[in-house]
Design a protein around this motif. Structure first.
Motif, PDB file in Angstrom:
ATOM      1  N   VAL A  75       0.850  -1.186   0.000  1.00 44.74           N
ATOM      2  CA  VAL A  75       0.000   0.000   0.000  1.00 44.74           C
ATOM      3  C   VAL A  75       0.888   1.240   0.000  1.00 44.74           C
ATOM      4  O   VAL A  75       1.799   1.361   0.813  1.00 44.74           O
ATOM      5  N   LEU A  76       0.612   2.136  -0.922  1.00 46.55           N
ATOM      6  CA  LEU A  76       1.358   3.386  -1.009  1.00 46.55           C
ATOM      7  C   LEU A  76       0.696   4.425  -0.119  1.00 46.55           C
ATOM      8  O   LEU A  76      -0.521   4.618  -0.178  1.00 46.55           O
ATOM      9  N   GLY A  77       1.484   5.075   0.730  1.00 43.13           N
ATOM     10  CA  GLY A  77       0.938   6.091   1.616  1.00 43.13           C
ATOM     11  C   GLY A  77       1.913   7.233   1.815  1.00 43.13           C
ATOM     12  O   GLY A  77       3.063   7.173   1.377  1.00 43.13           O
ATOM     13  N   THR A  78       1.436   8.272   2.474  1.00 38.20           N
ATOM     14  CA  THR A  78       2.283   9.432   2.751  1.00 38.20           C
ATOM     15  C   THR A  78       2.232   9.770   4.236  1.00 38.20           C
ATOM     16  O   THR A  78       1.224   9.556   4.902  1.00 38.20           O
ATOM     17  N   HIS A  79       3.333  10.284   4.730  1.00 38.71           N
ATOM     18  CA  HIS A  79       3.481  10.703   6.130  1.00 38.71           C
ATOM     19  C   HIS A  79       3.224  12.205   6.198  1.00 38.71           C
ATOM     20  O   HIS A  79       3.704  12.955   5.352  1.00 38.71           O
ATOM     21  N   ASN A  80       2.463  12.642   7.196  1.00 39.92           N
ATOM     22  CA  ASN A  80       2.077  14.055   7.290  1.00 39.92           C
ATOM     23  C   ASN A  80       1.496  14.509   5.950  1.00 39.92           C
ATOM     24  O   ASN A  80       1.905  15.504   5.365  1.00 39.92           O
ATOM     25  N   SER A  81       0.523  13.767   5.494  1.00 40.82           N
ATOM     26  CA  SER A  81      -0.029  13.904   4.146  1.00 40.82           C
ATOM     27  C   SER A  81      -0.544  15.300   3.821  1.00 40.82           C
ATOM     28  O   SER A  81      -0.618  15.683   2.658  1.00 40.82           O
ATOM     29  N   TYR A  82      -0.910  16.058   4.794  1.00 32.11           N
ATOM     30  CA  TYR A  82      -1.510  17.384   4.664  1.00 32.11           C
ATOM     31  C   TYR A  82      -0.467  18.503   4.604  1.00 32.11           C
ATOM     32  O   TYR A  82      -0.781  19.647   4.324  1.00 32.11           O
ATOM     33  N   LYS A  83       0.788  18.207   4.898  1.00 29.11           N
ATOM     34  CA  LYS A  83       1.811  19.218   5.182  1.00 29.11           C
ATOM     35  C   LYS A  83       2.172  20.068   3.965  1.00 29.11           C
ATOM     36  O   LYS A  83       2.446  19.557   2.896  1.00 29.11           O
ATOM     37  N   LEU A  84       2.176  21.375   4.193  1.00 24.12           N
ATOM     38  CA  LEU A  84       2.689  22.336   3.220  1.00 24.12           C
ATOM     39  C   LEU A  84       4.043  22.836   3.712  1.00 24.12           C
ATOM     40  O   LEU A  84       4.387  22.680   4.882  1.00 24.12           O
ATOM     41  N   ALA A  85       4.785  23.456   2.830  1.00 15.09           N
ATOM     42  CA  ALA A  85       6.096  23.993   3.205  1.00 15.09           C
ATOM     43  C   ALA A  85       5.943  25.081   4.266  1.00 15.09           C
ATOM     44  O   ALA A  85       4.984  25.850   4.259  1.00 15.09           O
ATOM     45  N   MET A  86       6.905  25.121   5.157  1.00 16.93           N
ATOM     46  CA  MET A  86       6.923  26.179   6.164  1.00 16.93           C
ATOM     47  C   MET A  86       7.243  27.509   5.485  1.00 16.93           C
ATOM     48  O   MET A  86       7.940  27.535   4.466  1.00 16.93           O
TER      49      MET A  86
END
Length: 95
Positions: free
Chosen positions: A2-13
């Motif tokens: 299963v392909l997933g992302t960590h902190n999927s919502y994160k935008l650049a600071m």
């Protein structure tokens, strides 16, 4: 698999915040220097596992510092990495 992302919502600071962090701690800056595409785009690209960090804000405004989005002033659940520090998100609220 299963392909997933960590902190999927994160935008650049914001650049100024990242520059200040880099001056104080380059390793931490390197670790936090990333962003993800919007959740729908991640799903369209094949991701099937998303991670959201949820912060409860029963009165609204608790995590609004550094944000210009009025949704952060409303009560509810907020989606962000680190309150008032790394809080830019492509999914500010969980509804």
């Amino acid at each position: 698999m299963v392909l997933g992302t960590h902190n999927s919502y994160k935008l650049a600071m914001p650049t100024a915040r990242m520059d200040a962090l880099r001056a104080a701690d380059a390793n931490s800056a390197d670790a936090l220097h990333y962003a993800h595409r919007p959740l729908v785009e991640q799903l369209d690209a094949g991701a099937r596992q998303l991670e959201l960090d949820i912060w409860y804000d029963p009165r609204g405004g608790l995590y609004a510092d550094g944000s210009t989005d009025p949704a952060m002033l409303q009560p509810g659940f907020k989606v962000q990495h680190m309150a008032e520090f790394d809080n830019r998100s492509n999914c500010l609220t969980l509804v």
